[in-house]
Design a protein around this motif. Sequence first.
Motif, short mmCIF file in Angstrom:
data_model
loop_
_atom_site.label_atom_id
_atom_site.label_comp_id
_atom_site.label_asym_id
_atom_site.label_seq_id
_atom_site.Cartn_x
_atom_site.Cartn_y
_atom_site.Cartn_z
N LEU A 1 3.53 25.35 -45.76
CA LEU A 1 3.26 24.06 -45.15
C LEU A 1 3.54 22.92 -46.11
N ASP A 2 3.30 23.14 -47.39
CA ASP A 2 3.60 22.11 -48.39
C ASP A 2 5.11 21.83 -48.40
N ALA A 3 5.91 22.88 -48.37
CA ALA A 3 7.36 22.70 -48.34
C ALA A 3 7.79 21.99 -47.07
N LEU A 4 7.13 22.30 -45.96
CA LEU A 4 7.46 21.65 -44.69
C LEU A 4 7.15 20.15 -44.76
N ARG A 5 5.95 19.82 -45.22
CA ARG A 5 5.56 18.41 -45.30
C ARG A 5 6.46 17.63 -46.25
N ARG A 6 6.92 18.29 -47.31
CA ARG A 6 7.75 17.60 -48.31
C ARG A 6 9.25 17.76 -48.02
N ASP A 7 9.57 18.35 -46.89
CA ASP A 7 10.95 18.55 -46.45
C ASP A 7 11.75 19.32 -47.51
N ARG A 8 11.18 20.42 -47.96
CA ARG A 8 11.83 21.28 -48.94
C ARG A 8 12.21 22.60 -48.28
N ALA A 9 13.34 22.60 -47.65
CA ALA A 9 13.83 23.81 -47.00
C ALA A 9 14.21 24.85 -48.04
N PRO A 10 14.35 26.11 -47.63
CA PRO A 10 14.80 27.16 -48.57
C PRO A 10 16.17 26.85 -49.16
N THR A 11 16.44 27.43 -50.29
CA THR A 11 17.71 27.21 -50.99
C THR A 11 18.83 28.02 -50.35
N TRP A 12 20.04 27.78 -50.84
CA TRP A 12 21.21 28.48 -50.33
C TRP A 12 21.06 29.98 -50.48
N ILE A 13 20.45 30.43 -51.58
CA ILE A 13 20.29 31.87 -51.80
C ILE A 13 19.44 32.49 -50.70
N ALA A 14 18.31 31.87 -50.41
CA ALA A 14 17.43 32.40 -49.36
C ALA A 14 18.09 32.34 -47.99
N SER A 15 18.90 31.31 -47.77
CA SER A 15 19.50 31.14 -46.45
C SER A 15 20.51 32.22 -46.12
N GLN A 16 20.93 33.01 -47.12
CA GLN A 16 21.85 34.11 -46.85
C GLN A 16 21.20 35.20 -45.99
N LEU A 17 19.88 35.19 -45.96
CA LEU A 17 19.14 36.13 -45.11
C LEU A 17 19.14 35.69 -43.65
N PHE A 18 19.35 34.39 -43.40
CA PHE A 18 19.15 33.83 -42.07
C PHE A 18 20.25 34.26 -41.10
N ALA A 19 19.87 34.34 -39.84
CA ALA A 19 20.86 34.61 -38.79
C ALA A 19 21.77 33.40 -38.59
N ASP A 20 21.19 32.19 -38.68
CA ASP A 20 21.96 30.96 -38.47
C ASP A 20 21.29 29.83 -39.25
N LYS A 21 21.92 29.41 -40.35
CA LYS A 21 21.31 28.40 -41.20
C LYS A 21 21.14 27.07 -40.47
N ARG A 22 22.12 26.68 -39.66
CA ARG A 22 22.01 25.41 -38.94
C ARG A 22 20.84 25.43 -37.97
N GLU A 23 20.68 26.54 -37.25
CA GLU A 23 19.54 26.66 -36.33
C GLU A 23 18.22 26.67 -37.10
N TYR A 24 18.21 27.32 -38.27
CA TYR A 24 16.99 27.34 -39.08
C TYR A 24 16.58 25.91 -39.43
N LEU A 25 17.53 25.12 -39.93
CA LEU A 25 17.22 23.75 -40.35
C LEU A 25 16.78 22.90 -39.16
N SER A 26 17.36 23.15 -37.98
CA SER A 26 16.94 22.43 -36.78
C SER A 26 15.50 22.78 -36.41
N THR A 27 15.17 24.08 -36.47
CA THR A 27 13.81 24.50 -36.19
C THR A 27 12.84 23.95 -37.22
N PHE A 28 13.23 23.99 -38.49
CA PHE A 28 12.41 23.46 -39.59
C PHE A 28 12.12 21.98 -39.36
N ALA A 29 13.14 21.21 -39.00
CA ALA A 29 12.97 19.78 -38.73
C ALA A 29 12.06 19.57 -37.52
N GLY A 30 12.18 20.42 -36.50
CA GLY A 30 11.33 20.32 -35.33
C GLY A 30 9.87 20.55 -35.67
#
Length: 282
Positions: free
Chosen positions: A223-252
């Motif tokens: 939640l701290d990362a969410l409030r401070r708008d600190r999304a996961p790094t590029w390394i972590a995003s390699q796990l994601f199915a869709d980085k763009r969708e992740y960032l959209s959900t995170f922003a939502g």
Amino acid sequence: MSAEIGFRLLKVGHCSHPECIAQRGGRFAAVPFPALACLLIHPRHGPMLFDTGYSDAFFTATKRFPEHLYRLVTPVSLNPGESLATQLGLHGFTPDDIKHLFVSHLHADHIAGIGDYPRAKIFVMRAEVEAMRRASRIGGLRRGYLRMLLPDRFDMTLTYVDDCPRVVLPDSMRPFRYGFDLLGDGSLTGVPLPGHTAGQLGLLFKTTEARTVFLVADACWSLDALRRDRAPTWIASQLFADKREYLSTFAGLRQVLARQESLMMVPSHCESTWKQLSDETR
């Protein structure tokens, strides 16, 4: 009026990972990421679960190469008293009492105990099941899937969340527009949270204390990362199915949290959330 739900937050083991990978600007030191499961107590359907965390089945599944790499990359700890069955017993329930199991997504740290609940109907998003089935052994491992954790009866107990009645979410949940009425009584609403995986599911409900809870799984890890708008790094995003969708959900989620100060938003691996809520939900 929809039923109100009893809510108990449970820590079922944890893994360790450098914080600087999980969020931009984080510490280089390894920090604990608790595997949180939720015991939900419905007035008619009884005890239910949202995810299962780790279990002994995880260690069995990761004994051999290449699955052992999973355990090496994210070292896992599960103390005897943290097993989900043990904690259910402390609340007066056994695994056989669980008739409904809601799965946020099929990563190993969320379903390692899924085989321990033989009487449970298992709710998963269709896209999530299809993504796991399409993945090869190595490809699935790279995405955090360990298919051997699924019980043989999985298909017989599977309910696709997408087949539940679709409902419109209140304006306070914008930009999330719709969800699924999982039990048909308005008490539990499944909310698609895509990006981290193809079919990640959040859960929205009201507790017996009249608090609104939004379980957001791995749509954010802190939640701290969410409030401070600190999304996961590029390394972590390699796990994601869709980085763009992740960032959209995170922003939502940032919008929803900013709009609703009283909302109890619960990520599945947030240590500070666990420390804050563990005593409240005992």
